[in-house]
Design an enzyme around this catalytic site. Structure first.
Site, short mmCIF file in Angstrom:
data_model
loop_
_atom_site.label_atom_id
_atom_site.label_comp_id
_atom_site.label_asym_id
_atom_site.label_seq_id
_atom_site.Cartn_x
_atom_site.Cartn_y
_atom_site.Cartn_z
N SER A 206 0.86 -1.19 0.00
CA SER A 206 0.00 0.00 0.00
C SER A 206 0.89 1.24 0.00
O SER A 206 1.80 1.34 0.82
CB SER A 206 -0.88 -0.05 1.25
OG SER A 206 -1.61 1.13 1.38
N LYS B 109 -1.37 -1.13 -4.24
CA LYS B 109 -2.50 -0.29 -3.85
C LYS B 109 -2.01 1.14 -3.67
O LYS B 109 -1.00 1.37 -3.02
CB LYS B 109 -3.08 -0.84 -2.54
CG LYS B 109 -3.94 0.13 -1.76
CD LYS B 109 -4.73 -0.63 -0.71
CE LYS B 109 -4.85 0.17 0.57
NZ LYS B 109 -5.63 -0.56 1.59
N LYS C 80 -3.15 5.14 -2.70
CA LYS C 80 -4.16 6.01 -2.10
C LYS C 80 -4.52 7.10 -3.11
O LYS C 80 -3.63 7.63 -3.78
CB LYS C 80 -3.61 6.66 -0.82
CG LYS C 80 -3.22 5.66 0.26
CD LYS C 80 -4.43 5.22 1.08
CE LYS C 80 -3.99 4.31 2.23
NZ LYS C 80 -5.12 3.83 3.02
N ASP D 105 -7.30 3.16 -3.24
CA ASP D 105 -8.01 3.29 -1.95
C ASP D 105 -8.28 4.77 -1.71
O ASP D 105 -7.35 5.57 -1.62
CB ASP D 105 -7.15 2.71 -0.82
CG ASP D 105 -7.87 2.74 0.54
OD1 ASP D 105 -9.05 3.14 0.58
OD2 ASP D 105 -7.24 2.36 1.55
N GLU E 31 -11.36 1.06 -3.40
CA GLU E 31 -11.68 0.80 -2.00
C GLU E 31 -12.29 2.04 -1.35
O GLU E 31 -11.74 3.14 -1.46
CB GLU E 31 -10.39 0.40 -1.28
CG GLU E 31 -10.60 -0.09 0.13
CD GLU E 31 -9.28 -0.46 0.81
OE1 GLU E 31 -8.24 -0.57 0.13
OE2 GLU E 31 -9.30 -0.63 2.03
N ASP F 11 -14.20 -1.01 3.24
CA ASP F 11 -13.24 -1.12 4.35
C ASP F 11 -13.90 -0.49 5.58
O ASP F 11 -14.57 -1.17 6.37
CB ASP F 11 -11.94 -0.41 3.95
CG ASP F 11 -10.91 -0.24 5.07
OD1 ASP F 11 -11.19 -0.63 6.20
OD2 ASP F 11 -9.81 0.31 4.81
N LYS G 133 -10.30 -6.15 8.38
CA LYS G 133 -9.25 -5.77 9.33
C LYS G 133 -9.70 -6.30 10.68
O LYS G 133 -10.81 -6.00 11.13
CB LYS G 133 -9.11 -4.24 9.39
CG LYS G 133 -8.42 -3.66 8.15
CD LYS G 133 -8.30 -2.17 8.22
CE LYS G 133 -7.58 -1.64 6.97
NZ LYS G 133 -7.80 -0.19 6.80
N GLY H 118 -4.23 -3.57 6.14
CA GLY H 118 -3.15 -3.29 7.08
C GLY H 118 -3.38 -1.98 7.81
O GLY H 118 -4.07 -1.08 7.33
#
Ligand SMILES: [Mg+2]
Length: 368
Positions: free
Chosen positions: A136, A162, A164, A189, A214, A239, A263, A291
């Site tokens: 990520s 991944k 952001k 994400d 996400e 998420d 998670k 994570g």
């Protein structure tokens, strides 16, 4: 088993790379570790994934300490339990505060695995001997910098990248990444940075064949996500919105999500995580393990959970060395060519280095 002693520690661990949130940029990760001792002397470890500020959800390490000390520890201490699944029931009178609950529950699972002479992975019902992992990557200063970072991780063999995204750092970034890395599994994400009025912009992401987007919309929403998913080809993964099996069921029934990020802390522990996993498997909804910049202990719990069969997509559980100069477990978690080997030894599978833990400890309290 009967937990007769619990130690809470507040740790401050230096991050390799500073971590930026809406509260600013941080050089260290501060979090709680919990050490639980059974009456037979077996010790189990749990990690709180609550951050020091409430940017991801409403919990923080201080609220976790308060809930643990004043409510959860008194409920659990000296209570006879035969299986970790019972911890959820014992904590039922306390609403939410899932990360605090998960901190103790994880330690109880660790003790249970040791007492039944098996790895945490096999205690949970996991069968894989290695798990696929992704990486990520936060928002960078420039697209060029991001491309260089992604290139490094692709060469290391990570199976999924991944990135952001946020308004102003989205469509152009994903277009460039897709052009530079045509065959890599890439996902975005958004951490709830958009609203339904941004649907036209989000639909442009469909061009880039992303594995998923996400949590594009609000952190407490499932209705608008269902509306958006009807307009988008790219699968939406929830998420922040999923705190329980009930949340997962409602989101799936509404069509708000085609993939779920599990998670452990967000859903209140391994027992609930496993229930969500089993439900998603029955519905054909793949899951993966998210994570929270965990230390080795939280990382070990993530590795164990990911051995369950419906963790089909690579998770966020990278090598310890991605985040830490020196982790608190031995050996450290190592991802090689995009895989982590699942330890077969009893309990969480890694030895906790108590001296290293002590060196990062800034506060500590023992409960009996
Ligand atoms: Mg996320």
């Amino acid at each position: 088993m009967k937990i007769t002693e619990i130690t809470i520690r507040h740790l401050k661990m230096k991050l390799k790379d500073p971590f930026t949130t809406s509260f600013g940029t941080f050089e260290d990760k501060e979090f709680l570790l919990l050490e639980a001792k059974d009456e037979d002397g077996t010790i189990g470890w749990g990690e709180s994934v609550a951050f020091h500020s409430p940017w991801y959800n409403e919990e923080t390490l201080k609220t976790n300490w308060h809930i643990l000390e004043d409510f959860l520890i008194p409920l659990l201490l000296n209570k006879e339990i035969s299986h970790p699944d019972e911890v959820n029931k014992i904590f039922e009178p306390i609403r939410k505060n899932n990360m605090a609950k998960s901190t103790i529950e994880g330690a109880v699972w660790d003790i249970y695995a040791q007492q039944t002479n098996q790895s945490l992975a096999s205690a949970l019902g996991g069968k894989k001997d290695k798990i696929e992992v992704g990486i990520s990557i936060g928002i960078q200063k420039s697209i060029d910098e991001l491309v260089t970072i992604v290139d490094g991780y692709v060469k290391e063999g990570y199976k999924r990248i991944k990135v952001k995204i946020k308004p102003g750092w989205d469509v152009d970034v994903m277009r460039t990444l897709r052009q530079k890395f045509p065959d890599v599994a890439i996902m975005a994400d958004a951490n709830s940075a958009y609203r339904l009025e941004d649907a036209e912009l989000l639909k442009q992401l469909d061009e880039f064949n992303l594995t998923m987007v996400e949590q594009p919309l609000a952190s407490d929403d499932i209705i608008d996500h269902a509306t958006l998913q009807k307009q988008m080809k790219t699968p939406i993964c929830l998420d922040e919105s999923i705190h329980s099996l009930e949340d997962a069921r409602k989101a799936v029934e509404l069509g708000a999500t085609k993939i779920i990020n599990i998670k452990i802390g967000r859903v209140g522990g391994l027992t609930e995580a496993k229930k969500i996993h089993d439900y998603c498997e029955s519905q054909g909804i793949p899951v993966w393990c998210g994570g929270m910049l965990e230390s080795g202990i939280g990382r070990a719990h993530n590795v164990a959970l990911t051995t369950l069969s419906n963790f089909i997509l690579p998770g966020d559980t990278a090598s310890s060395s991605r985040y830490w100069e020196k982790d608190i477990i031995e050996p450290e978690v190592v991802a090689e060519d995009g895989y982590i080997q699942v330890p077969q030894t009893v309990g969480i599978g890694y030895k906790v280095n108590v001296d290293t833990v002590e060196s990062y400890t800034v506060d500590k309290k023992i409960y009996r």
